[in-house]
Design an enzyme around this catalytic site. Structure first.
Site, mmCIF file in Angstrom:
data_model
loop_
_atom_site.group_PDB
_atom_site.id
_atom_site.type_symbol
_atom_site.label_atom_id
_atom_site.label_comp_id
_atom_site.label_asym_id
_atom_site.label_seq_id
_atom_site.Cartn_x
_atom_site.Cartn_y
_atom_site.Cartn_z
ATOM 1 N N PRO A 34 68.236 -81.908 79.463
ATOM 2 C CA PRO A 34 68.578 -82.619 78.269
ATOM 3 C C PRO A 34 69.242 -81.976 77.080
ATOM 4 O O PRO A 34 70.192 -82.519 76.632
ATOM 5 C CB PRO A 34 67.316 -83.322 77.901
ATOM 6 C CG PRO A 34 66.693 -83.578 79.188
ATOM 7 C CD PRO A 34 67.208 -82.584 80.134
ATOM 8 N N GLU A 35 68.831 -80.974 76.464
ATOM 9 C CA GLU A 35 69.458 -80.667 75.173
ATOM 10 C C GLU A 35 70.682 -79.749 75.329
ATOM 11 O O GLU A 35 70.983 -79.307 76.424
ATOM 12 C CB GLU A 35 68.414 -80.094 74.206
ATOM 13 C CG GLU A 35 67.246 -81.064 74.040
ATOM 14 C CD GLU A 35 66.212 -80.619 73.040
ATOM 15 O OE1 GLU A 35 66.589 -80.165 71.950
ATOM 16 O OE2 GLU A 35 65.013 -80.707 73.347
#
Length: 286
Positions: free
Chosen positions: A2-3
């Site tokens: 995700p990030e």
DNA sequence: CCTAGAACCTGCGAGC
DNA sequence: TGCTCGCAGGTTCTAG
């Protein structure tokens, strides 16, 4: 993964293992994985076939593979659990394999999009003059982008009537920051997650942005953050930044600055981790 | 216009 | 053992 740091790790892997290869065939095993491609799975597969992949780009948590000699790109978002893996043909299909891309060469590997929760996906879009897929024009530049405008970000914070963590997660203000790195940057900056954005002074915003960049660069240097096999690079390897986290996941453990037990608070259907001493709650607004 | 909250999915570990 | 619940790193849509 995700990030921003995790997505950038994937982008680099694609640059090394997938760029400049020509698509031979695309297999969509789960239609939800290409739901953002409105013309459907067959159209998605058909349009990729025969095109050569250019150098992958990224903005925030989105990454895309330009198709050479066209003005289109394959946009990818990993959502909460998506993976882009470069696997040998012979490797058994993953349980949550959603899309397979084969190439017209003899390298013996294929690209796989694997996604347990199916929040992520692939889609094909027109690109603008800057190469950006049109559907992510609303996504702000990320803090590692040299053209990110610190001053404009600060003005936006002053204008908003919201709290700082919400703002950090708002991808139209600053992209690439998610729940982990928001908590890490706020801990480093000693700012409580519910502080109203309008109360931040220009120096405090600058300091916070500095911490956002520092923590992301540090994570990038060790391959990103992964607590388990869900967050891996294109070769299936985990990053090591989990052991360097100062806030996220540290409920009850001593703050690394002042030894006060860290706290976890339910927040927006997830959690916020913070030090109750270093990161004082804002005065209640009257 | 802006902001807050729910919805979208699957799987895992804790607790009963 | 098996059930339910809470939780997970994100985005988008809707209601107010």
């Amino acid at each position: 993964m995700p990030e921003l740091p995790e997505v950038e790790v994937v982008r680099r892997g694609l640059e090394r293992w997938v760029a400049h290869r020509t698509v031979a065939d695309v297999e969509v095993l789960h239609p939800r994985a290409v739901r953002r491609h409105l013309a459907g799975a067959d159209d998605f597969a058909h349009r990729l076939k025969g095109h050569r992949v250019g150098v992958p780009s990224r903005r925030g948590k989105y990454l895309w593979l330009p198709l050479a000699d066209t003005s289109q790109a394959v946009l990818a978002h990993l959502g909460m659990s998506g993976q882009l893996l470069v696997q040998p043909h012979a490797a058994p299909d993953e349980k949550h394999l959603r899309v397979r891309v084969r190439f017209a060469d003899a390298l013996g590997t294929e690209l796989r999009f694997v996604d347990q929760r199916t929040f992520g996906g692939l889609s094909l879009h027109d690109t603008g003059p800057d190469g950006l897929p049109d559907v992510i024009a609303h996504i702000a530049r990320d803090p590692l982008d040299p053209l990110f405008d610190d001053e404009a970000f600060h003005r936006a914070l002053r204008r908003r009537r919201t709290t700082i963590k919400r703002a950090l997660l708002d991808q139209s203000l600053i992209s690439g920051v998610g729940n982990i790195y928001a908590d890490e940057a706020l801990w480093r900056a000693r700012i409580h997650y519910e502080r109203p954005t309008a109360t931040l002074t220009r120096p405090r915003t600058a300091e916070l942005l500095g911490h956002v960049r520092d923590v992301m660069n540090a994570a990038l240097a060790v391959g990103g953050t992964s607590f388990d096999s869900l967050y891996v690079n294109v070769n299936g390897e985990s990053g090591y930044f989990d052991r360097s986290l100062d806030a996220y996941g540290r409920e009850g453990l001593p703050c690394r600055r002042c030894a006060t037990p860290m706290r976890r608070r339910p927040w927006m259907n997830r959690s916020s981790y913070f030090c109750p001493r270093c990161q004082r709650a804002p005065r209640a607004l009257s």
